[in-house]
Enzyme design. Sequence first.
Site, mmCIF file in Angstrom:
data_model
loop_
_atom_site.group_PDB
_atom_site.id
_atom_site.type_symbol
_atom_site.label_atom_id
_atom_site.label_comp_id
_atom_site.label_asym_id
_atom_site.label_seq_id
_atom_site.Cartn_x
_atom_site.Cartn_y
_atom_site.Cartn_z
ATOM 1 N N LYS A 116 0.854 -1.198 0.000
ATOM 2 C CA LYS A 116 0.000 0.000 0.000
ATOM 3 C C LYS A 116 0.878 1.231 0.000
ATOM 4 O O LYS A 116 2.010 1.192 0.467
ATOM 5 C CB LYS A 116 -0.866 0.016 1.266
ATOM 6 C CG LYS A 116 -2.083 0.900 1.149
ATOM 7 C CD LYS A 116 -3.185 0.146 0.435
ATOM 8 C CE LYS A 116 -4.467 0.926 0.358
ATOM 9 N NZ LYS A 116 -5.607 0.031 0.057
HETATM 10 N N1 GLU Z 1 -7.295 0.191 -3.162
HETATM 11 C C1 GLU Z 1 -8.056 -0.995 -3.434
HETATM 12 C C2 GLU Z 1 -8.095 -1.885 -2.211
HETATM 13 O O1 GLU Z 1 -7.960 -1.432 -1.103
HETATM 14 C C3 GLU Z 1 -7.607 -1.689 -4.700
HETATM 15 C C4 GLU Z 1 -6.198 -2.173 -4.701
HETATM 16 C C5 GLU Z 1 -5.721 -2.699 -6.062
HETATM 17 O O2 GLU Z 1 -6.507 -2.745 -7.001
HETATM 18 O O3 GLU Z 1 -4.549 -3.046 -6.131
HETATM 19 O O4 GLU Z 1 -8.342 -3.063 -2.308
#
Ligand code: GLU
Length: 425
Positions: A115
Site C-alpha cells: 500500500k
Molecule cells: N485500493 C483498493 C483496495 O484497497 C484496490 C487495490 C488494487 O486494485 O490493487 O483493495
Amino acid sequence: MASTLDRSAVQSRVNVWKMAQEQLDDVARLIGLDEGVHAYLREAKRVLQVSVPVRMDDGRLQMFEGFRVQHNMSRGPGKGGIRFHPDVTLDEVKALAMWMTWKCALVNIPFGGAKGGVICDPKAMSERELERLTRRFTSEISIIIGPEKDIPAPDVYTTPQIMAWIMDTFSMQHGYSVAGVVTGKPVSIGGSLGRDKATARGCLYVVDEAMREIGKERSGARVAVQGFGNAGMHAADLMDAAGYQIVAVSDSRGGVANDAGLDIEGLIAYKARTGSVVGFKGGEALDNKAVLEYDCDVLVPAALEKVITPENAPRVRAKIIAEAANGPTLPDADDILYDRGIMVLPDILANAGGVTVSYFEWVQDLQNNFWEEDEINDRLRRKMVRAFTETLEAAKHHRVNMRRGAYAVAIDRVAEATMSRGLYP
Ligand code: GLU
C-alpha cells in the site's frame, strides 16, 4: 472524509496497525499458526518513506511526505492502492498493506500485499499540482515498484488519471511503455473494462450471497451507504439497478435519506455538479454518522477506517454490513455485532472486487490481450462467490464471525506459501 467526521474518543485511541496485528494474533491462535510464521507475518517486509518536493502554482516549493509499504510477497508481487489524504500515517499504510496481503490470498490471486500513501489534501490542490506530486512520488518509489515487483492502484482520492501519470512517469524512466506497473488506468492506455465499478460490483455479489444465506429477498431490501466515492457511489448505483432500495447515503460533508428510496441517478448527477450529496432535494438531510444507524437491511460503510465503534454498534439496525471501505469496524464493535446476529462481510471479502479486476487488468497488460466486459464481470462473480463460500465454511467450521473465517482462509494460504518457500538464506 474523516476530517469532517466527528471522531469519538474510542476511534482516535485505536491505532490501526496495532488493530491489524491483533486481528492476525487472534486468528493465529484460532488456526494454531506456527509461532515463527506468525512472528514473520506480524511485520511489514519493507517500508519506504519518501520526501516529495513539489513546485506549487504560486511558485512556492512545498514538501510532502509519502510511503510505500510491502507487507508480504510470498504469493507474488506486492499489490495495493495509493491513498492521497491529509490524515494518512505510516501506521495506517502498514495496516492497509497487511490487509491487502489477506485480501489477495482470500480471493486467491497471485499477489502479496502492499500500500502507498501521501499526506496531502487533493481537494485543495490544482490538477497541475496533483500531477507534479504524483510524478515525483512515483519517481521516488520507482526503486521498489514494477510489474514483477509491486503494482499500485487507486485508493481513497486517487483516480484513473493519477494512475495514468504513474504509468507515464515510470515508462519515461524506462524508455518504453510499461502498462503493467499500475492498475486502475484509463482503458485507453491498458486499463481494464469494468475496473472502475469492480469494487462495488464485487460488493454487490457478496451481499447477494449473504442475503440468500440469511433467507432475505433482495428486491426492496433497504440499503444505507456511508461514502459516495468510487466504492460507495457505484455500490449505490449497482445495488439500485439490482432491485435494492437505497434509503440513505452520505459523503464527507453530510448525507441525505429518503424512506421511499433515493433517486440514485439524480443524486450522482447532483454530486457531479456540486461536489457533494449535501443539499440534494430528493430527501431529508442527515449527518454522516447517522447514516450508520439508519433503519436498513444492508449497511455499506464505504469511506474510511474506524467508523463502527463499540459506541454505535449497539444502535446499528442493518442485518448485513458489507465493508466496502478498509477497516471500518473496530474489533470490539465486531464482537457486539456478532452477538447481535448481524452478519459482517469483512473488508478483505466485501471490497476485494477492486483488486480482483486489478489482477485481470495486469494479466491483460502482460499478454497485450484485452477481454470483453462480460467476461470480466463473469470471472469476477466466480471469484467473489467462491471467496464468500470459503469464508462462510471457515466461519461455520471454527464457529466464529465472517471476519475470522476470512482471515483463517487467507492466513492459511499465506502461511503455506511462506513455509513452502522456506527462509532465505
Ligand atoms: N485500493 C483498493 C483496495 O484497497 C484496490 C487495490 C488494487 O486494485 O490493487 O483493495
